[in-house]
Design a protein around this motif. Structure first.
Motif, PDB file in Angstrom:
ATOM      1  N   THR A 173       0.826  -1.209   0.000  1.00 58.93           N
ATOM      2  CA  THR A 173       0.000   0.000   0.000  1.00 58.93           C
ATOM      3  C   THR A 173       0.858   1.255   0.000  1.00 58.93           C
ATOM      4  O   THR A 173       0.561   2.231  -0.709  1.00 58.93           O
ATOM      5  N   VAL A 174       1.926   1.257   0.785  1.00 59.45           N
ATOM      6  CA  VAL A 174       2.823   2.418   0.826  1.00 59.45           C
ATOM      7  C   VAL A 174       3.416   2.683  -0.556  1.00 59.45           C
ATOM      8  O   VAL A 174       3.428   3.817  -1.041  1.00 59.45           O
ATOM      9  N   PHE A 175       3.897   1.629  -1.213  1.00 60.93           N
ATOM     10  CA  PHE A 175       4.488   1.802  -2.540  1.00 60.93           C
ATOM     11  C   PHE A 175       3.448   2.250  -3.564  1.00 60.93           C
ATOM     12  O   PHE A 175       3.728   3.071  -4.441  1.00 60.93           O
ATOM     13  N   ARG A 176       2.224   1.733  -3.439  1.00 60.32           N
ATOM     14  CA  ARG A 176       1.189   2.091  -4.418  1.00 60.32           C
ATOM     15  C   ARG A 176       0.692   3.513  -4.207  1.00 60.32           C
ATOM     16  O   ARG A 176       0.343   4.193  -5.170  1.00 60.32           O
ATOM     17  N   VAL A 177       0.661   3.959  -2.968  1.00 59.87           N
ATOM     18  CA  VAL A 177       0.201   5.312  -2.676  1.00 59.87           C
ATOM     19  C   VAL A 177       1.247   6.348  -3.067  1.00 59.87           C
ATOM     20  O   VAL A 177       0.934   7.396  -3.638  1.00 59.87           O
ATOM     21  N   ARG A 220       3.620   5.951  -5.265  1.00 63.90           N
ATOM     22  CA  ARG A 220       3.917   5.842  -6.695  1.00 63.90           C
ATOM     23  C   ARG A 220       5.398   5.996  -6.991  1.00 63.90           C
ATOM     24  O   ARG A 220       5.835   6.885  -7.732  1.00 63.90           O
ATOM     25  N   ILE A 221       6.200   5.110  -6.419  1.00 59.59           N
ATOM     26  CA  ILE A 221       7.637   5.070  -6.680  1.00 59.59           C
ATOM     27  C   ILE A 221       7.851   4.376  -8.027  1.00 59.59           C
ATOM     28  O   ILE A 221       7.373   3.260  -8.228  1.00 59.59           O
ATOM     29  N   PRO A 222       8.546   5.008  -8.953  1.00 57.40           N
ATOM     30  CA  PRO A 222       8.721   4.424 -10.283  1.00 57.40           C
ATOM     31  C   PRO A 222       9.283   3.011 -10.223  1.00 57.40           C
ATOM     32  O   PRO A 222      10.113   2.684  -9.370  1.00 57.40           O
ATOM     33  N   VAL A 223       8.838   2.177 -11.112  1.00 59.43           N
ATOM     34  CA  VAL A 223       9.233   0.785 -11.297  1.00 59.43           C
ATOM     35  C   VAL A 223       8.720  -0.078 -10.135  1.00 59.43           C
ATOM     36  O   VAL A 223       8.017  -1.079 -10.350  1.00 59.43           O
ATOM     37  N   VAL A 230       4.638  -3.771  -7.789  1.00 58.92           N
ATOM     38  CA  VAL A 230       3.682  -4.068  -6.723  1.00 58.92           C
ATOM     39  C   VAL A 230       2.274  -4.172  -7.285  1.00 58.92           C
ATOM     40  O   VAL A 230       1.486  -5.036  -6.874  1.00 58.92           O
ATOM     41  N   ASP A 231       1.922  -3.307  -8.231  1.00 61.78           N
ATOM     42  CA  ASP A 231       0.613  -3.389  -8.887  1.00 61.78           C
ATOM     43  C   ASP A 231       0.431  -4.750  -9.562  1.00 61.78           C
ATOM     44  O   ASP A 231      -0.663  -5.340  -9.519  1.00 61.78           O
TER      45      ASP A 231
END
Length: 228
Positions: free
Chosen positions: A31-35, A37-40, A45-46
């Motif tokens: 969730t942290v990475f998706r929120v 939006r860190i490239p790659v 994660v998506d």
């Protein structure tokens, strides 16, 4: 019959709790990475979340059971991946991906003005999550989280297909041993066991829902900012 089923209950509970805990932290990280939006990384994660939500759970268990030994063999741990370990890993990955789709909407449901207010006060992302956004997001996420736990309890019954000796597998062994004489009674006992597990989970989630009821979009900001 009942004592034999109860003897397999610790394994069922063990698989469930491991998947619940590991899946929760996987969902939190995802969730942290998706929120943010860190490239790659966010795209990767998506893809993981899409896999967890799109592929049937029993197929995910087969992928874990047959695929993990191939990976472990490269590191000299081929004997480490048993049916129980594969069940825990497979269900953890499923639960983490599914739960991420509960956490992310809960985070986005918090009013943007409260994000802005926390940013204007110089809060770091961690401080904002712990003090302002997190409590409100938990309030929004709890109903969906309760459903995710119920689905996880149901899906634990599928681990019998990869050879894990849980209560469902034990029930089938009992029926085969007794020439299928007690099918109705055996399945009825299983239904009661799973109903009790789901009932306990529902009561726990309900307790936390009532505890976090104060964290609504109307009151949470005032409570949190005035307490700082």
């Amino acid at each position: 019959m009942i004592p034999e089923l109860l003897s397999a209950l610790p394994l069922t509970l063990g698989i469930m709790f491991v998947a619940m805990i590991v899946g929760f932290f996987l969902a939190l990280i995802a969730t942290v990475f998706r929120v943010r939006r860190i490239p790659v990384i966010s795209q990767f994660v998506d893809l993981y979340v899409s896999y967890a939500r799109s592929v049937p759970v029993v197929l995910q268990l087969f992928v874990a059971f047959y695929g993990l030994p191939l990976v472990a063999e490269q590191f000299g741990f081929s004997d480490f991946v048993t049916a129980n370990i594969a069940a825990m890993i497979g269900l953890s990955l499923y639960h983490g991906g599914y739960l991420s789709e509960v956490m992310r909407p809960a985070f986005l449901a918090v009013e943007s003005g409260q994000h802005d207010a926390a940013d204007s006060m110089g809060y770091s992302f961690r401080q904002k999550m712990l003090r302002i956004v997190g409590p409100q997001a938990v309030h929004y996420a709890l109903p969906g989280y309760g459903n995710a736990i119920i689905y996880l309890i149901h899906n634990v019954a599928l681990v019998m297909y990869i050879g894990a000796a849980d209560v469902m597998a034990t029930a089938h062994l009992i029926m085969e041993r007794d020439y299928n004489q007690y099918q109705f009674g055996t399945y009825l006992v299983l239904a009661v066991l799973y109903s009790l597990l789901c009932g306990v989970a529902w009561l726990i989630i309900r307790f936390f829902e009532q505890r976090h009821a104060k964290y609504s979009s109307k009151t949470a900001a005032r409570v949190k900012f005035t307490s700082v």
